[in-house]
Motif scaffolding. Structure first.
Motif, PDB file in Angstrom:
ATOM      1  N   ALA A   1       0.828  -1.204   0.000  1.00 26.75           N
ATOM      2  CA  ALA A   1       0.000   0.000   0.000  1.00 26.75           C
ATOM      3  C   ALA A   1       0.866   1.259   0.000  1.00 26.75           C
ATOM      4  N   VAL A   2       1.933   1.249   0.769  1.00 29.55           N
ATOM      5  CA  VAL A   2       2.839   2.402   0.813  1.00 29.55           C
ATOM      6  C   VAL A   2       3.498   2.605  -0.551  1.00 29.55           C
ATOM      7  N   VAL A   3       3.973   1.518  -1.159  1.00 29.40           N
ATOM      8  CA  VAL A   3       4.624   1.608  -2.471  1.00 29.40           C
ATOM      9  C   VAL A   3       3.632   2.102  -3.527  1.00 29.40           C
ATOM     10  N   LEU A   4       2.419   1.552  -3.531  1.00 36.04           N
ATOM     11  CA  LEU A   4       1.411   1.983  -4.495  1.00 36.04           C
ATOM     12  C   LEU A   4       1.037   3.454  -4.292  1.00 36.04           C
ATOM     13  N   PHE A   5       0.856   3.849  -3.042  1.00 35.63           N
ATOM     14  CA  PHE A   5       0.511   5.234  -2.756  1.00 35.63           C
ATOM     15  C   PHE A   5       1.607   6.174  -3.247  1.00 35.63           C
ATOM     16  N   ASP A   6       2.851   5.859  -2.933  1.00 37.35           N
ATOM     17  CA  ASP A   6       3.971   6.699  -3.359  1.00 37.35           C
ATOM     18  C   ASP A   6       4.022   6.787  -4.881  1.00 37.35           C
ATOM     19  N   TRP A   7       3.848   5.645  -5.558  1.00 42.81           N
ATOM     20  CA  TRP A   7       3.882   5.629  -7.012  1.00 42.81           C
ATOM     21  C   TRP A   7       2.742   6.461  -7.593  1.00 42.81           C
TER      22      TRP A   7
ATOM     23  N   ASP B   1      -6.613   4.515   9.404  1.00 46.29           N
ATOM     24  CA  ASP B   1      -6.098   3.426  10.228  1.00 46.29           C
ATOM     25  C   ASP B   1      -4.701   2.995   9.782  1.00 46.29           C
ATOM     26  N   ALA B   2      -4.478   2.952   8.475  1.00 49.38           N
ATOM     27  CA  ALA B   2      -3.172   2.515   7.968  1.00 49.38           C
ATOM     28  C   ALA B   2      -2.160   3.654   7.963  1.00 49.38           C
ATOM     29  N   ASP B   3      -2.625   4.912   7.967  1.00 55.12           N
ATOM     30  CA  ASP B   3      -1.755   6.089   8.011  1.00 55.12           C
ATOM     31  C   ASP B   3      -0.718   6.081   6.886  1.00 55.12           C
ATOM     32  N   ILE B   4      -1.123   5.646   5.703  1.00 54.91           N
ATOM     33  CA  ILE B   4      -0.218   5.516   4.566  1.00 54.91           C
ATOM     34  C   ILE B   4       0.209   6.878   4.032  1.00 54.91           C
ATOM     35  N   ALA B   5      -0.708   7.824   3.996  1.00 56.77           N
ATOM     36  CA  ALA B   5      -0.431   9.131   3.407  1.00 56.77           C
ATOM     37  C   ALA B   5       0.667   9.898   4.135  1.00 56.77           C
ATOM     38  N   SER B   6       0.922   9.556   5.387  1.00 50.27           N
ATOM     39  CA  SER B   6       1.956  10.283   6.135  1.00 50.27           C
ATOM     40  C   SER B   6       3.269   9.514   6.216  1.00 50.27           C
ATOM     41  N   SER B   7       3.460   8.543   5.341  1.00 47.15           N
ATOM     42  CA  SER B   7       4.708   7.771   5.339  1.00 47.15           C
ATOM     43  C   SER B   7       5.895   8.684   5.045  1.00 47.15           C
ATOM     44  N   THR B   8       6.968   8.478   5.804  1.00 47.96           N
ATOM     45  CA  THR B   8       8.189   9.259   5.599  1.00 47.96           C
ATOM     46  C   THR B   8       8.991   8.660   4.447  1.00 47.96           C
ATOM     47  N   GLU B   9       9.976   9.401   3.973  1.00 47.12           N
ATOM     48  CA  GLU B   9      10.856   8.890   2.913  1.00 47.12           C
ATOM     49  C   GLU B   9      11.529   7.587   3.349  1.00 47.12           C
ATOM     50  N   GLU B  10      11.903   7.513   4.626  1.00 43.31           N
ATOM     51  CA  GLU B  10      12.538   6.300   5.144  1.00 43.31           C
ATOM     52  C   GLU B  10      11.563   5.125   5.126  1.00 43.31           C
ATOM     53  N   GLU B  11      10.310   5.384   5.504  1.00 44.64           N
ATOM     54  CA  GLU B  11       9.297   4.325   5.486  1.00 44.64           C
ATOM     55  C   GLU B  11       8.992   3.867   4.057  1.00 44.64           C
ATOM     56  N   ILE B  12       8.978   4.812   3.129  1.00 46.22           N
ATOM     57  CA  ILE B  12       8.751   4.467   1.728  1.00 46.22           C
ATOM     58  C   ILE B  12       9.902   3.609   1.212  1.00 46.22           C
ATOM     59  N   ALA B  13      11.128   4.009   1.511  1.00 49.64           N
ATOM     60  CA  ALA B  13      12.294   3.232   1.068  1.00 49.64           C
ATOM     61  C   ALA B  13      12.276   1.832   1.669  1.00 49.64           C
ATOM     62  N   ALA B  14      11.926   1.726   2.937  1.00 51.78           N
ATOM     63  CA  ALA B  14      11.858   0.413   3.587  1.00 51.78           C
ATOM     64  C   ALA B  14      10.762  -0.446   2.952  1.00 51.78           C
ATOM     65  N   ALA B  15       9.626   0.164   2.639  1.00 59.47           N
ATOM     66  CA  ALA B  15       8.528  -0.570   1.998  1.00 59.47           C
ATOM     67  C   ALA B  15       8.945  -1.036   0.615  1.00 59.47           C
ATOM     68  N   GLN B  16       9.615  -0.177  -0.139  1.00 56.95           N
ATOM     69  CA  GLN B  16      10.082  -0.561  -1.473  1.00 56.95           C
ATOM     70  C   GLN B  16      11.048  -1.737  -1.386  1.00 56.95           C
ATOM     71  N   GLU B  17      11.947  -1.690  -0.426  1.00 53.79           N
ATOM     72  CA  GLU B  17      12.909  -2.778  -0.247  1.00 53.79           C
ATOM     73  C   GLU B  17      12.189  -4.080   0.124  1.00 53.79           C
ATOM     74  N   ALA B  18      11.235  -3.991   1.025  1.00 55.29           N
ATOM     75  CA  ALA B  18      10.508  -5.184   1.458  1.00 55.29           C
ATOM     76  C   ALA B  18       9.702  -5.792   0.315  1.00 55.29           C
ATOM     77  N   VAL B  19       9.042  -4.956  -0.470  1.00 58.19           N
ATOM     78  CA  VAL B  19       8.232  -5.453  -1.589  1.00 58.19           C
ATOM     79  C   VAL B  19       9.131  -6.050  -2.657  1.00 58.19           C
ATOM     80  N   ALA B  20      10.235  -5.388  -2.958  1.00 56.79           N
ATOM     81  CA  ALA B  20      11.159  -5.911  -3.974  1.00 56.79           C
ATOM     82  C   ALA B  20      11.746  -7.244  -3.543  1.00 56.79           C
ATOM     83  N   ARG B  21      11.987  -7.405  -2.258  1.00 57.68           N
ATOM     84  CA  ARG B  21      12.551  -8.649  -1.727  1.00 57.68           C
ATOM     85  C   ARG B  21      11.542  -9.784  -1.865  1.00 57.68           C
ATOM     86  N   ASP B  22      10.263  -9.450  -1.858  1.00 58.31           N
ATOM     87  CA  ASP B  22       9.192 -10.446  -1.904  1.00 58.31           C
ATOM     88  C   ASP B  22       8.681 -10.703  -3.327  1.00 58.31           C
ATOM     89  N   MET B  23       9.414 -10.212  -4.343  1.00 56.24           N
ATOM     90  CA  MET B  23       8.928 -10.298  -5.721  1.00 56.24           C
ATOM     91  C   MET B  23       8.782 -11.728  -6.222  1.00 56.24           C
TER      92      MET B  23
END
Length: 79
Positions: free
Chosen positions: A17-23, A55-77
């Motif tokens: 959700a964080v990765v999709l929102f950022d994109w 509830d998910a508070d996605i819109a307020s994700s920090t750059e660090e949280e976005i980078a961590a989410a991108q890394e986690a999603v890419a690892r799970d590809m």
């Protein structure tokens, strides 16, 4: 969204959700290939829902949280 319309629940991994929102926030949807205008509208609807999910508070994700989410999603590809 019209509350009289049928809806579905799509469980998303928070990182997805964080990765999709950022994109969606950083992509010019006028350049995304579509075959029907409804596809662009559906992406905008998804963005709106992700923005409003307090509830998910996605819109307020920090750059660090976005980078961590991108890394986690890419690892799970898996491909």
């Amino acid at each position: 969204m019209d509350s009289d319309l049928p809806t579905v629940t799509v469980p998303l991994w928070h990182a997805d959700a964080v990765v999709l929102f950022d994109w969606l926030m950083t992509t010019d949807l006028n350049t995304v290939p579509i075959t029907h205008p409804a596809q662009k509208q559906a992406l905008m609807d998804l963005l709106t829902r992700l923005k409003s999910d307090v509830d998910a508070d996605i819109a307020s994700s920090t750059e660090e949280e976005i980078a961590a989410a991108q890394e986690a999603v890419a690892r799970d590809m898996g491909w």
